[in-house]
Design a protein around this motif. Sequence first.
Motif, PDB file in Angstrom:
ATOM      1  N   UNK A  79     -37.046  18.388  -9.964  1.00  0.00           N
ATOM      2  CA  UNK A  79     -35.715  17.972 -11.075  1.00  0.00           C
ATOM      3  C   UNK A  79     -37.058  18.289 -12.524  1.00  0.00           C
ATOM      4  N   UNK A  80     -37.182  17.561 -12.401  1.00  0.00           N
ATOM      5  CA  UNK A  80     -38.488  16.966 -13.434  1.00  0.00           C
ATOM      6  C   UNK A  80     -39.341  17.780 -13.799  1.00  0.00           C
ATOM      7  N   UNK A  81     -40.095  17.833 -12.810  1.00  0.00           N
ATOM      8  CA  UNK A  81     -40.994  19.111 -12.966  1.00  0.00           C
ATOM      9  C   UNK A  81     -40.097  20.607 -13.526  1.00  0.00           C
ATOM     10  N   UNK A  82     -39.067  21.064 -13.119  1.00  0.00           N
ATOM     11  CA  UNK A  82     -38.333  21.929 -13.856  1.00  0.00           C
ATOM     12  C   UNK A  82     -38.288  21.585 -15.256  1.00  0.00           C
ATOM     13  N   UNK A  83     -37.669  20.400 -15.478  1.00  0.00           N
ATOM     14  CA  UNK A  83     -37.844  20.271 -16.882  1.00  0.00           C
ATOM     15  C   UNK A  83     -38.657  20.130 -18.127  1.00  0.00           C
ATOM     16  N   UNK A  84     -40.114  20.289 -17.531  1.00  0.00           N
ATOM     17  CA  UNK A  84     -40.623  19.825 -18.033  1.00  0.00           C
ATOM     18  C   UNK A  84     -41.436  21.207 -18.420  1.00  0.00           C
ATOM     19  N   UNK A  85     -41.131  22.335 -17.917  1.00  0.00           N
ATOM     20  CA  UNK A  85     -41.428  23.436 -17.702  1.00  0.00           C
ATOM     21  C   UNK A  85     -40.705  23.804 -18.875  1.00  0.00           C
ATOM     22  N   UNK A  86     -39.270  24.098 -18.941  1.00  0.00           N
ATOM     23  CA  UNK A  86     -38.426  24.229 -19.420  1.00  0.00           C
ATOM     24  C   UNK A  86     -38.503  23.415 -21.781  1.00  0.00           C
ATOM     25  N   UNK A  87     -39.250  22.610 -21.835  1.00  0.00           N
ATOM     26  CA  UNK A  87     -39.147  21.526 -22.899  1.00  0.00           C
ATOM     27  C   UNK A  87     -41.052  22.426 -23.366  1.00  0.00           C
ATOM     28  N   UNK A  88     -41.279  22.653 -22.612  1.00  0.00           N
ATOM     29  CA  UNK A  88     -42.682  23.711 -23.317  1.00  0.00           C
ATOM     30  C   UNK A  88     -42.404  24.858 -23.382  1.00  0.00           C
ATOM     31  N   UNK A  89     -42.174  25.632 -22.919  1.00  0.00           N
ATOM     32  CA  UNK A  89     -41.329  26.800 -23.138  1.00  0.00           C
ATOM     33  C   UNK A  89     -40.660  26.878 -24.369  1.00  0.00           C
ATOM     34  N   UNK A  90     -39.481  25.789 -25.305  1.00  0.00           N
ATOM     35  CA  UNK A  90     -39.020  25.803 -26.298  1.00  0.00           C
ATOM     36  C   UNK A  90     -39.887  25.705 -27.493  1.00  0.00           C
ATOM     37  N   UNK A  91     -40.301  24.078 -26.769  1.00  0.00           N
ATOM     38  CA  UNK A  91     -41.355  23.856 -27.862  1.00  0.00           C
ATOM     39  C   UNK A  91     -42.578  25.263 -28.018  1.00  0.00           C
TER      40      UNK A  91
END
Length: 105
Positions: A79-91
């Motif tokens: 879940x943490x890795x998925x959140x980091x990936x989503x935040x990176x894409x949004x950035x």
Amino acid sequence: MTTFGCCGVNSPEDFEDSLFRLMNPNDVVPEACCQRNDHPGDGAHISREECLMGSMLFRNNKGCYSAVVDYFETYIYLAGALAIVVLTIELFAMVFAMCLFRGIQ
């Protein structure tokens, strides 16, 4: 209790002085604490009578609190890795939108 293969909050001993024992004086633990066969789709108990009489070999001896914590610890990194990936894409999308906006002006 059947999903996680556990019994009681901390252990099956949680049922010793409980309302369950007052209502079911012949059973040491609830039926949900009894181990089940490993065959898929088969919900039969290994030895229901032995389990209800208190035999430790036929009941789940792990507490449900630790079983649930172990289950969530397994997936917390995912879940943490998925959140980091989503935040990176949004950035990157936000930076791209800002560059596109500056290019239009």
